[in-house]
Write a protein that holds these residues in place. Sequence first.
Motif, PDB file in Angstrom:
ATOM      1  N   ARG A 512      35.607  46.642  65.476  1.00 11.25           N
ATOM      2  CA  ARG A 512      36.717  45.988  64.773  1.00 11.25           C
ATOM      3  C   ARG A 512      36.461  44.506  64.516  1.00 11.25           C
ATOM      4  NH1 ARG A 512      41.078  48.635  68.818  1.00 11.25           N
ATOM      5  NH2 ARG A 512      40.547  50.818  68.371  1.00 11.25           N
ATOM      6  N   GLU A 513      35.750  43.845  65.416  1.00  6.55           N
ATOM      7  CA  GLU A 513      35.465  42.427  65.214  1.00  6.55           C
ATOM      8  C   GLU A 513      34.658  42.219  63.930  1.00  6.55           C
ATOM      9  OE1 GLU A 513      33.387  38.594  67.499  1.00  6.55           O
ATOM     10  OE2 GLU A 513      33.463  40.556  68.476  1.00  6.55           O
ATOM     11  N   LYS A 514      33.671  43.068  63.706  1.00  4.14           N
ATOM     12  CA  LYS A 514      32.869  42.983  62.489  1.00  4.14           C
ATOM     13  C   LYS A 514      33.724  43.264  61.257  1.00  4.14           C
ATOM     14  CE  LYS A 514      29.141  43.033  59.835  1.00  4.14           C
ATOM     15  NZ  LYS A 514      28.376  41.808  59.519  1.00  4.14           N
ATOM     16  N   TRP A 515      34.559  44.294  61.349  1.00  3.37           N
ATOM     17  CA  TRP A 515      35.401  44.643  60.203  1.00  3.37           C
ATOM     18  C   TRP A 515      36.384  43.527  59.883  1.00  3.37           C
ATOM     19  CZ3 TRP A 515      36.559  50.201  62.419  1.00  3.37           C
ATOM     20  CH2 TRP A 515      35.403  50.971  62.310  1.00  3.37           C
ATOM     21  N   GLN A 516      36.929  42.917  60.915  1.00  5.15           N
ATOM     22  CA  GLN A 516      37.844  41.803  60.681  1.00  5.15           C
ATOM     23  C   GLN A 516      37.104  40.615  60.066  1.00  5.15           C
ATOM     24  OE1 GLN A 516      41.395  41.718  61.256  1.00  5.15           O
ATOM     25  NE2 GLN A 516      40.967  40.010  59.873  1.00  5.15           N
ATOM     26  N   HIS A 517      35.880  40.400  60.483  1.00  9.05           N
ATOM     27  CA  HIS A 517      35.088  39.293  59.925  1.00  9.05           C
ATOM     28  C   HIS A 517      34.842  39.524  58.435  1.00  9.05           C
ATOM     29  CE1 HIS A 517      31.528  36.642  59.353  1.00  9.05           C
ATOM     30  NE2 HIS A 517      32.171  35.882  60.236  1.00  9.05           N
ATOM     31  N   ILE A 518      34.508  40.757  58.076  1.00 13.88           N
ATOM     32  CA  ILE A 518      34.320  41.077  56.659  1.00 13.88           C
ATOM     33  C   ILE A 518      35.621  40.856  55.890  1.00 13.88           C
ATOM     34  CG2 ILE A 518      33.892  42.960  55.020  1.00 13.88           C
ATOM     35  CD1 ILE A 518      31.930  44.126  57.097  1.00 13.88           C
ATOM     36  N   LEU A 519      36.705  41.353  56.446  1.00 14.95           N
ATOM     37  CA  LEU A 519      37.999  41.230  55.772  1.00 14.95           C
ATOM     38  C   LEU A 519      38.373  39.773  55.563  1.00 14.95           C
ATOM     39  CD1 LEU A 519      40.255  43.108  54.734  1.00 14.95           C
ATOM     40  CD2 LEU A 519      41.354  42.874  56.969  1.00 14.95           C
ATOM     41  N   THR A 520      38.094  38.953  56.539  1.00 13.60           N
ATOM     42  CA  THR A 520      38.461  37.536  56.464  1.00 13.60           C
ATOM     43  C   THR A 520      37.540  36.746  55.547  1.00 13.60           C
ATOM     44  OG1 THR A 520      39.297  37.664  58.735  1.00 13.60           O
ATOM     45  CG2 THR A 520      38.899  35.461  57.846  1.00 13.60           C
ATOM     46  N   HIS A 521      36.278  37.140  55.480  1.00 12.99           N
ATOM     47  CA  HIS A 521      35.287  36.331  54.766  1.00 12.99           C
ATOM     48  C   HIS A 521      34.788  36.968  53.470  1.00 12.99           C
ATOM     49  CE1 HIS A 521      35.159  34.657  58.865  1.00 12.99           C
ATOM     50  NE2 HIS A 521      34.809  33.526  58.268  1.00 12.99           N
ATOM     51  N   LEU A 522      35.408  38.045  53.020  1.00 11.98           N
ATOM     52  CA  LEU A 522      35.020  38.617  51.728  1.00 11.98           C
ATOM     53  C   LEU A 522      35.342  37.622  50.622  1.00 11.98           C
ATOM     54  CD1 LEU A 522      33.855  41.365  50.739  1.00 11.98           C
ATOM     55  CD2 LEU A 522      36.198  42.052  50.239  1.00 11.98           C
ATOM     56  N   SER A 523      34.513  37.567  49.596  1.00 14.65           N
ATOM     57  CA  SER A 523      34.699  36.604  48.507  1.00 14.65           C
ATOM     58  C   SER A 523      36.092  36.717  47.899  1.00 14.65           C
ATOM     59  CB  SER A 523      33.660  36.833  47.412  1.00 14.65           C
ATOM     60  OG  SER A 523      32.363  36.574  47.881  1.00 14.65           O
ATOM     61  N   ALA A 524      36.602  35.592  47.448  1.00 14.85           N
ATOM     62  CA  ALA A 524      37.898  35.570  46.774  1.00 14.85           C
ATOM     63  C   ALA A 524      37.796  36.287  45.431  1.00 14.85           C
ATOM     64  CB  ALA A 524      38.351  34.130  46.565  1.00 14.85           C
ATOM     65  N   PHE A 525      38.915  36.808  44.973  1.00 16.95           N
ATOM     66  CA  PHE A 525      38.933  37.469  43.673  1.00 16.95           C
ATOM     67  C   PHE A 525      38.698  36.430  42.582  1.00 16.95           C
ATOM     68  CE2 PHE A 525      42.025  40.004  46.291  1.00 16.95           C
ATOM     69  CZ  PHE A 525      41.138  41.030  46.560  1.00 16.95           C
ATOM     70  N   PRO A 526      37.820  36.744  41.618  1.00 19.03           N
ATOM     71  CA  PRO A 526      37.430  35.738  40.625  1.00 19.03           C
ATOM     72  C   PRO A 526      38.541  35.437  39.619  1.00 19.03           C
ATOM     73  CG  PRO A 526      36.402  37.843  40.131  1.00 19.03           C
ATOM     74  CD  PRO A 526      37.088  38.018  41.448  1.00 19.03           C
ATOM     75  N   THR A 527      38.751  34.184  39.353  1.00 21.88           N
ATOM     76  CA  THR A 527      39.713  33.744  38.343  1.00 21.88           C
ATOM     77  C   THR A 527      39.075  32.657  37.483  1.00 21.88           C
ATOM     78  OG1 THR A 527      40.662  32.069  39.825  1.00 21.88           O
ATOM     79  CG2 THR A 527      41.704  34.251  39.818  1.00 21.88           C
ATOM     80  N   GLY A 528      39.695  32.360  36.357  1.00 22.77           N
ATOM     81  CA  GLY A 528      39.218  31.302  35.468  1.00 22.77           C
ATOM     82  C   GLY A 528      40.344  30.823  34.586  1.00 22.77           C
ATOM     83  N   GLN A 529      40.061  29.814  33.833  1.00 23.74           N
ATOM     84  CA  GLN A 529      41.082  29.215  32.972  1.00 23.74           C
ATOM     85  C   GLN A 529      40.920  29.722  31.542  1.00 23.74           C
ATOM     86  OE1 GLN A 529      41.237  24.796  32.315  1.00 23.74           O
ATOM     87  NE2 GLN A 529      43.204  25.008  33.367  1.00 23.74           N
ATOM     88  N   THR A 530      42.015  30.157  30.956  1.00 26.18           N
ATOM     89  CA  THR A 530      42.002  30.652  29.586  1.00 26.18           C
ATOM     90  C   THR A 530      42.056  29.494  28.605  1.00 26.18           C
ATOM     91  OG1 THR A 530      44.411  30.810  29.468  1.00 26.18           O
ATOM     92  CG2 THR A 530      43.218  32.724  30.338  1.00 26.18           C
ATOM     93  N   GLN A 531      41.884  29.808  27.337  1.00 29.04           N
ATOM     94  CA  GLN A 531      41.915  28.767  26.312  1.00 29.04           C
ATOM     95  C   GLN A 531      43.262  28.073  26.219  1.00 29.04           C
ATOM     96  OE1 GLN A 531      40.604  30.631  22.670  1.00 29.04           O
ATOM     97  NE2 GLN A 531      38.437  30.472  23.210  1.00 29.04           N
ATOM     98  N   ASP A 532      44.330  28.777  26.589  1.00 29.24           N
ATOM     99  CA  ASP A 532      45.644  28.137  26.551  1.00 29.24           C
ATOM    100  C   ASP A 532      45.996  27.448  27.863  1.00 29.24           C
ATOM    101  OD1 ASP A 532      46.092  30.314  28.143  1.00 29.24           O
ATOM    102  OD2 ASP A 532      47.664  31.214  26.895  1.00 29.24           O
ATOM    103  N   GLY A 533      45.012  27.353  28.781  1.00 27.41           N
ATOM    104  CA  GLY A 533      45.190  26.537  29.966  1.00 27.41           C
ATOM    105  C   GLY A 533      45.752  27.226  31.188  1.00 27.41           C
TER     106      GLY A 533
END
Length: 761
Positions: A512-533
Amino acid sequence: MKIKLLFACLLLAGAAAAQHDYAARYTSVFTAPPKRTPTSKVPDAPLSGNGDIGLTFGGTPGHLRLYLGKNDFWRAYPVYPGGGIALPGGLDILSPEMGDADYYAEQRPQHAGIFSRFEKNGRKVEMNTWVAAVNNCVVIEYRVNKPVTLQLKLWTPEGNTGVTAAGSEGKVKWVTRSFENTPLLEWPSHVAIALAVQGAGISADGKVTLQPGKKTTVTVTLFTNHDRPDWKTAAIRDAAGMSDKKLAKISKDHLAWWKRFWERSHVEIGDSVLERYYYNSLYLFAASSRPGKFAPGIWGPFITKDSTAWGGDYHLNYNYQAPYWASFSSNHTELADNYDQPLLDYLDRGRVHAKYLLNKRGVYYPVGLGPKGLCTTRWPLTPEEMLARYGTTDNKIDSGYKFLGQKINAVFGAANMFMRFYSTYDADYAKKVYPFLLANADFWEDYLKWENGRYVIEMDHFNEVMPNLRNKGQWKQMLGDYNSSLSLGLVKMLFKGMLEVSRYTGQDSARREKWQHILTHLSAFPTGQTQDGRVALKNVEKSPVAGQMQPRGLARVSIHGLILPGEVCGPVTDSAFNAILLSDVAHWKDRMQSPGEWGNTLGNGLETSFPGAVRVGYDGDEIIRQLKDRIQLQTFPNGWITQAGGGIETLAAVPLTINEMLLQSYEGRVRVFPNWNRQRDAHFDSLRAYGAFLVSSAVKNGGVQYVKILSEKGRDCELENPWPGRKVKLVRKNTAPVMFSGKVLHISTKENDVFELYAAD
């Protein structure tokens, strides 16, 4: 207070009858023969089924053609077309006297019957046709006002390496079809179809004369070798043993099964259009899936030809999973009993793929499976066929298996297992599926890459990547997705679920310690800025395909990872990120060309986009309006809302959307009417919430009237206060009322505890 309690009890006591009555209201009417039957996809005909046998009522009054599908009759060949679910056969009913007769039929969801009436020159033929709920037979009951002669012809398709036979024993007519002894066929399939007639004689050539004032009953019995080893003998014997007494028993059991089905839950929302599709969708899926039987493929048992689209297989990048999603909240978890077996049966092969193709532990699944460990998605077996179909002679991609650039097929399959576990907290079920879940954890522990303080996912693609006649040899240049939002969401779902299941069953505490580490440190969901800001979701963090990195916003594929079935985002989980997703949904209108296109669901995603919009908190009235526009744009008279890319998954769309508007629990908090305009009167009974709770409630005149909860497993219940800013009174039988206050109510329960809540002031 006593008046309120009495009202609630009376309402709940009438729920079972109300559900059955509501189903009866929404009969589908046909005034012309079906036009799109037979088909390689969804038929437009009246339908009846028992979750194993499917009856498609095709043809015209003078030549009816009843197609008989069966979920366990497959040509177990690893390539389609040719492989996949196959058509056992059917029954032709010829009546020259009724040629060009007026056509009328009803599909009756309350008891899975098809009533039909044909009239011509004062002659009337009435048929009541149904697939028996708990028997392997189809029943056709005839009544006429004048003598009518029919010719009954059983048939089974020729070709596709099938071996057929026909004959008779006494008054029983029979046909068989078999797939066996073909190179690369993984296991044999045999089916027998046997016909008998009660109440009239049948000639050697199948002619039957119906007489006025006398009921004639035709029965058609089907068995495969997957039902029993004596499949042919059993079909003939059962057909020969039909009698009035036996038919009365079959009818009684049939009606009782459907009555129990409709008693499981109830919804009323005051909208006849949506209620029609709600109840017909539940009916059609119950007609497609049943405990103890093979799981339904893309088209369920409503097969009208061999080589249906995508082989009618179990497509793992959403098509296989999606039909079941509404079953959990609708309190029909029994319909999901057959879901797990194909995934469990492929475990050994999945481990081989992971080891020899990727050098990883765990499992790696191709995109399409069948029953009994069958892979249906091999590339064509010769370079010549590969060139003709895909524009390249390389049929050894990934050792000849279609993974299509995606590593997520197996973990996608785990989603429904978690949904069922959270809905029931059934320890035996958790232990049954744990080997599959653990194999996924093994794989993703190995496959994830630790990079700059976070786990990243490389070479798992947001979309299918494969050769085709357009891109030919250029498809490999599309490989290279990095941190797909689909992958990140499903992997986060996996380790969140592994922690919960492991704690509940007491298994693998050291991991469980490993699984919790993955859950906590998985990359954030990717976002970006659109042309309208504004900030919007991106499909992937990086990709060789530039368009993939544009902030396109939340859509069907990303919903799968984040919202449904991924269930790792939402207004309770992360309100700030949810605001981004909510803004994305609000911009779906920008891409519409005409009504019905909201959410881009004409190709795929009807069952995903609408409930996904509900879960992020989009305006309920607008969702209803858009859903009704979508229904009007593309549906069949049998109540099946169609889309280009799949079949029975759309049966989850309306029930799941409505259920989620009335009750949500996927973030660990029960919320009643979370996305419902409370000026619209509505009530529901025995919808299922995560935590193994059955919840009933009603809203009237703008306010919630009560909440009733049955706690099956005695878990703590976290309930969002249905009366914001007001105190709440909790009432249990034979105990003093308890007062609560606050935005969230924390309620301790015991196993099979029942309690009701009301506004206290």
